[in-house]
Design a protein around this motif. Sequence first.
Motif, PDB file in Angstrom:
ATOM      1  N   GLN A   1       0.787  -1.258   0.103  1.00 54.81           N
ATOM      2  CA  GLN A   1      -0.012   0.023  -0.081  1.00 54.81           C
ATOM      3  C   GLN A   1       0.947   1.208   0.013  1.00 54.81           C
ATOM      4  O   GLN A   1       1.369   1.311   0.923  1.00 54.81           O
ATOM      5  CB  GLN A   1      -0.766   0.191   1.194  1.00 54.81           C
ATOM      6  CG  GLN A   1      -1.802   1.279   1.276  1.00 54.81           C
ATOM      7  CD  GLN A   1      -2.922   1.126   2.314  1.00 54.81           C
ATOM      8  OE1 GLN A   1      -2.735   0.801   3.442  1.00 54.81           O
ATOM      9  NE2 GLN A   1      -3.998   1.555   1.977  1.00 54.81           N
TER      10      GLN A   1
ATOM     11  N   LEU B   1      -2.665   5.437  -1.150  1.00 55.03           N
ATOM     12  CA  LEU B   1      -3.293   4.452  -2.168  1.00 55.03           C
ATOM     13  C   LEU B   1      -3.903   3.046  -1.834  1.00 55.03           C
ATOM     14  O   LEU B   1      -3.749   2.976  -0.329  1.00 55.03           O
ATOM     15  CB  LEU B   1      -2.335   4.124  -3.378  1.00 55.03           C
ATOM     16  CG  LEU B   1      -1.577   5.335  -3.949  1.00 55.03           C
ATOM     17  CD1 LEU B   1      -0.613   5.021  -5.043  1.00 55.03           C
ATOM     18  CD2 LEU B   1      -2.714   6.040  -4.631  1.00 55.03           C
ATOM     19  N   GLY B   2      -4.534   2.619  -2.535  1.00 47.14           N
ATOM     20  CA  GLY B   2      -5.144   1.314  -2.252  1.00 47.14           C
ATOM     21  C   GLY B   2      -4.165   0.181  -2.133  1.00 47.14           C
ATOM     22  O   GLY B   2      -2.815   0.263  -2.094  1.00 47.14           O
ATOM     23  N   LEU B   3      -4.993  -1.253  -1.935  1.00 48.79           N
ATOM     24  CA  LEU B   3      -4.206  -2.305  -1.591  1.00 48.79           C
ATOM     25  C   LEU B   3      -3.699  -3.100  -3.130  1.00 48.79           C
ATOM     26  O   LEU B   3      -4.578  -3.131  -3.865  1.00 48.79           O
ATOM     27  CB  LEU B   3      -5.207  -3.252  -0.801  1.00 48.79           C
ATOM     28  CG  LEU B   3      -5.508  -2.689   0.520  1.00 48.79           C
ATOM     29  CD1 LEU B   3      -6.791  -3.569   1.039  1.00 48.79           C
ATOM     30  CD2 LEU B   3      -4.375  -2.865   1.600  1.00 48.79           C
ATOM     31  N   GLN B   4      -2.390  -3.104  -3.252  1.00 48.33           N
ATOM     32  CA  GLN B   4      -2.009  -3.933  -4.309  1.00 48.33           C
ATOM     33  C   GLN B   4      -1.722  -5.331  -3.866  1.00 48.33           C
ATOM     34  O   GLN B   4      -0.819  -5.515  -3.011  1.00 48.33           O
ATOM     35  CB  GLN B   4      -0.901  -3.151  -5.029  1.00 48.33           C
ATOM     36  CG  GLN B   4      -1.448  -1.738  -5.469  1.00 48.33           C
ATOM     37  CD  GLN B   4      -2.125  -1.537  -6.524  1.00 48.33           C
ATOM     38  OE1 GLN B   4      -2.388  -2.435  -7.422  1.00 48.33           O
ATOM     39  NE2 GLN B   4      -3.538  -0.677  -6.240  1.00 48.33           N
TER      40      GLN B   4
END
Lengths: 111, 116
Positions: B37, B41-44
């Motif tokens: 993360q 930002l979001g979760l990758q």
Amino acid sequence: QQPVQSPQAVILREGEDAVINCSSSKALYSVHWYRQKHGEAPVFLMILLKGGEQKGHDKISASFNEKKQQSSLYLTASQLSYSGTYFCGTESMDSNYQLIWGAGTKLIIKP
Amino acid sequence: EAGVTQSPTHLIKTRGQQATLRCSPISGHTSVYWYQQALGLGLQFLLWYDEGEERNRGNFPPRFSGRQFPNYSSELNVNALELEDSALYLCASSSFGVGQLTDTQYFGPGTRLTVL
């Protein structure tokens, strides 16, 4: 493909209601909702399963419209503790047992 | 019941070095997921291990690797660190849920990796 969350951010006064949407281009099997407070790990809120009922606890509930391939998270009479970023994670039959995560919706609750 | 634990909390490295991050799942959980993360930002999704085997990996270069040990704890290794690897690395473990294809994931507090 990543689900689309809307809105990207929302600012509310304590006691107001909010709706966060999560839409996918794929037929969904389930939708998972999480909340992440600043500097903390995401915390599981609830899961909506295909064919299942609307879920909820306390003043947070969610629905899952399979035909529209979307889920909505409802926060009623919001409290300061609801502040954070809300993520939806979706799974479909071809997602290989993975959750595909939305970009998140930042919720700010002001007193 | 103890939750997912991760170590270290913070890790500072320089470009080109290697980083090793560790995760202990909730007792009884056999699956471990790793996410990156980046700030704001979001979760990758990075990697998924179950019963000691890698089940799936995200769209990351091979210098991101890991393993799962017989006690289901897991390790994430990042080789040849680059500046853009600076992020919060989250580990999650999961339990089987009836009717679910994908298990509910419970996250650890994360390791903040800073690459200078």
